[in-house]
Design a protein around this motif. Structure first.
Motif, mmCIF file in Angstrom:
data_model
loop_
_atom_site.group_PDB
_atom_site.id
_atom_site.type_symbol
_atom_site.label_atom_id
_atom_site.label_comp_id
_atom_site.label_asym_id
_atom_site.label_seq_id
_atom_site.Cartn_x
_atom_site.Cartn_y
_atom_site.Cartn_z
ATOM 1 N N PRO A 195 -32.632 50.796 25.219
ATOM 2 C CA PRO A 195 -31.598 51.667 24.666
ATOM 3 C C PRO A 195 -30.250 50.946 24.660
ATOM 4 C CG PRO A 195 -32.121 52.308 26.921
ATOM 5 C CD PRO A 195 -33.111 51.253 26.533
ATOM 6 N N SER A 196 -29.360 51.449 23.860
ATOM 7 C CA SER A 196 -28.011 50.880 23.828
ATOM 8 C C SER A 196 -27.279 51.228 25.117
ATOM 9 C CB SER A 196 -27.245 51.422 22.626
ATOM 10 O OG SER A 196 -27.044 52.817 22.760
ATOM 11 N N GLN A 226 -24.449 52.732 25.357
ATOM 12 C CA GLN A 226 -23.980 54.112 25.256
ATOM 13 C C GLN A 226 -25.101 55.094 25.594
ATOM 14 O OE1 GLN A 226 -22.233 54.643 21.347
ATOM 15 N NE2 GLN A 226 -20.160 54.327 22.153
ATOM 16 N N GLN A 227 -26.295 54.839 25.095
ATOM 17 C CA GLN A 227 -27.421 55.718 25.405
ATOM 18 C C GLN A 227 -27.754 55.691 26.894
ATOM 19 O OE1 GLN A 227 -30.406 54.151 22.766
ATOM 20 N NE2 GLN A 227 -29.926 55.590 21.107
ATOM 21 N N THR A 228 -27.672 54.499 27.506
ATOM 22 C CA THR A 228 -27.941 54.386 28.942
ATOM 23 C C THR A 228 -26.940 55.189 29.752
ATOM 24 O OG1 THR A 228 -28.869 52.166 28.626
ATOM 25 C CG2 THR A 228 -28.198 52.780 30.856
ATOM 26 N N GLN A 230 -25.194 57.759 28.736
ATOM 27 C CA GLN A 230 -25.388 59.177 28.476
ATOM 28 C C GLN A 230 -26.635 59.709 29.172
ATOM 29 O OE1 GLN A 230 -25.383 59.034 24.210
ATOM 30 N NE2 GLN A 230 -23.172 59.424 24.028
ATOM 31 N N GLN A 231 -27.704 58.907 29.190
ATOM 32 C CA GLN A 231 -28.930 59.337 29.862
ATOM 33 C C GLN A 231 -28.709 59.498 31.364
ATOM 34 O OE1 GLN A 231 -31.860 56.426 28.778
ATOM 35 N NE2 GLN A 231 -32.090 57.195 26.674
ATOM 36 N N GLU A 276 -26.968 62.810 31.976
ATOM 37 C CA GLU A 276 -27.625 64.041 31.525
ATOM 38 C C GLU A 276 -28.083 64.881 32.720
ATOM 39 O OE1 GLU A 276 -30.817 62.977 28.968
ATOM 40 O OE2 GLU A 276 -29.537 62.580 27.229
ATOM 41 N N ASP A 321 -22.249 47.242 22.816
ATOM 42 C CA ASP A 321 -23.359 47.376 21.872
ATOM 43 C C ASP A 321 -23.144 46.541 20.612
ATOM 44 O OD1 ASP A 321 -24.883 49.073 23.439
ATOM 45 O OD2 ASP A 321 -23.839 50.866 22.720
#
Length: 413
Positions: free
Chosen positions: A95-96, A98-100, A102-103, A106, A124
């Protein structure tokens, strides 16, 4: 005071191993203890889980530690090193950034830093196959340099030994070295020239990488003092309040359990359900143990004590060991205050006696008794005391005589 504490402790241990003032047999007591251990493990598991419910400072500001380390570095290659961190070797199915971020944030209460998301966005943009290939090429050339330098060290060791043999006039066929002095010198010069060429190539590749628009923008963002100060301030505030937030959530987890066990215990005592009263008493103790431990843990890292720590640190300068004296003095004072509060309010014998007399209960053990009972049939406690005015028997611990209404003195305590 010591006598009251001793009575409270005796009552506490009596409640943990008796049913209607009768001792529990050893098998039943072992079963209850095993149940206690099982419940205690699950309580701590629940506390650990709920303590992570709110977002942690690291999750809210995931870019802070990496950014701070970059700003503290003084090496000339720090820009390249921070860019290299953004280019992992294996980018497939990853994952990017940013996704890391955000995950990781969560299913937590709280917000992720917008600045850190912007930071991840710059990383990224750097993470592409061309830049990845450049990093691999640089690493390969650095590995070649390391191999050549190791070869040079081995050659120099043999070269020095060969020179000594030559000076001593030892024949070449009797030499212990495989390479002659002249050949060793040539190989050294060739390796040194190759190392210099590789270092130049590496320097050029690093400059090309750092000169790319996406990399230059990332470096400019890293050197933005306003952005970094914003993240630093937010991270420090989050770290300051996080222990207090954790204690609050842990208390919310424990309070329903404590209130439930207390309600069941009182209900069982009123109805005379001895076994239920015993088990609910054990549960009440079990639920209080982690609460007390968490409170003491909070005293070391909580927001209020962190504030006091900062003040004392500023006053004492480098003599931080003196803070230990402060804690050694403060904790007993806090404990003394809690004991006095319990004596005056929670465990005040006058307040307890008034409630128990109204409900026809023993002044000491709170078990149900008849109004004509002089001694408690459950614990043997004498319920009355002689009035100083009319000399009739009146209830202990109550402020006025039930016959003449005169004020009772300290002998009633």
């Amino acid at each position: 005071m010591l006598a009251k504490i001793r009575r409270l402790l005796n009552q506490f241990f009596r409640n943990t191993r008796t049913i209607k003032n009768e001792p529990v047999n050893q098998v039943s007591l072992i079963v209850i203890i095993l149940i206690d251990i099982f419940i205690l493990i699950n309580v701590f598991a629940g506390l650990d889980d709920i303590s992570r419910w709110h977002i942690s400072p690291y999750q809210a500001y995931p870019c802070y530690s990496e950014w701070e380390n970059y700003r503290k570095q003084t090496t000339k290659d720090k820009n390249y090193e921070i860019v290299k961190l953004s280019l992992p070797y294996d980018t497939n199915n990853q994952p990017s950034f940013q996704q890391t971020y955000q995950q990781n944030a969560e299913r937590h209460l709280g917000n992720l830093s917008a600045t850190c998301l912007q930071y991840a966005g710059y990383k990224d943009k750097i993470k592409n196959s061309q830049n990845q290939q450049t990093i691999k090429t640089i690493d390969r050339k650095q590995a070649e340099i390391s191999n050549l330098e190791q070869a040079n060290r081995n050659i120099r060791a043999q070269y020095d030994s060969t020179l000594l043999e030559k000076i001593a006039g030892q024949p070449r066929e009797q030499s212990i070295n495989q390479v002659g002095a002249e050949k060793a010198k040539q190989e050294l010069d060739r390796n040194t020239a190759t190392i210099a060429t590789l270092k130049t190539e590496i320097s050029n590749l690093k400059q090309e990488l750092l000169a790319k628009p996406e990399t230059a923008n990332f470096i400019a963002f890293l050197n933005n003092n306003e952005k970094f100060n914003q993240v630093q301030k937010g991270y420090q505030q989050a770290s300051f309040w996080y222990p207090s937030i954790q204690l609050g959530f842990q208390s919310l987890f424990l309070l329903p359990l404590i209130l439930g066990a207390l309600s069941v215990h009182k209900f069982a005592q009123r109805r005379g359900y001895g076994l239920i009263a015993l088990i609910s008493w054990h549960l009440l103790v079990i639920f209080f143990i982690p609460l007390i431990l968490k409170v003491f843990q909070f005293l070391q890292i909580g927001a209020i004590f962190q504030w006091l720590f900062d003040i004392i640190s500023a006053l004492l300068g480098g003599l931080l060991f003196l803070i230990s004296y402060f804690y050694i003095l403060l904790i007993p004072l806090v404990g003394f205050g809690i004991i006095k509060f319990c004596q005056k309010v929670v465990l005040n014998p006058k307040i307890q006696a008034a409630n128990r007399v109204q409900k026809s209960r023993c002044i000491k053990c709170a078990k149900k008794i008849r109004q004509q009972d002089t001694y408690c049939p459950h614990c043997g406690y004498y319920q009355y005391i002689e009035c100083q005015n009319c000399h009739n028997l009146t209830y202990k611990h109550l402020p006025y005589c039930k016959h003449c209404g005169s004020v009772q003195g300290f002998t009633n305590l």
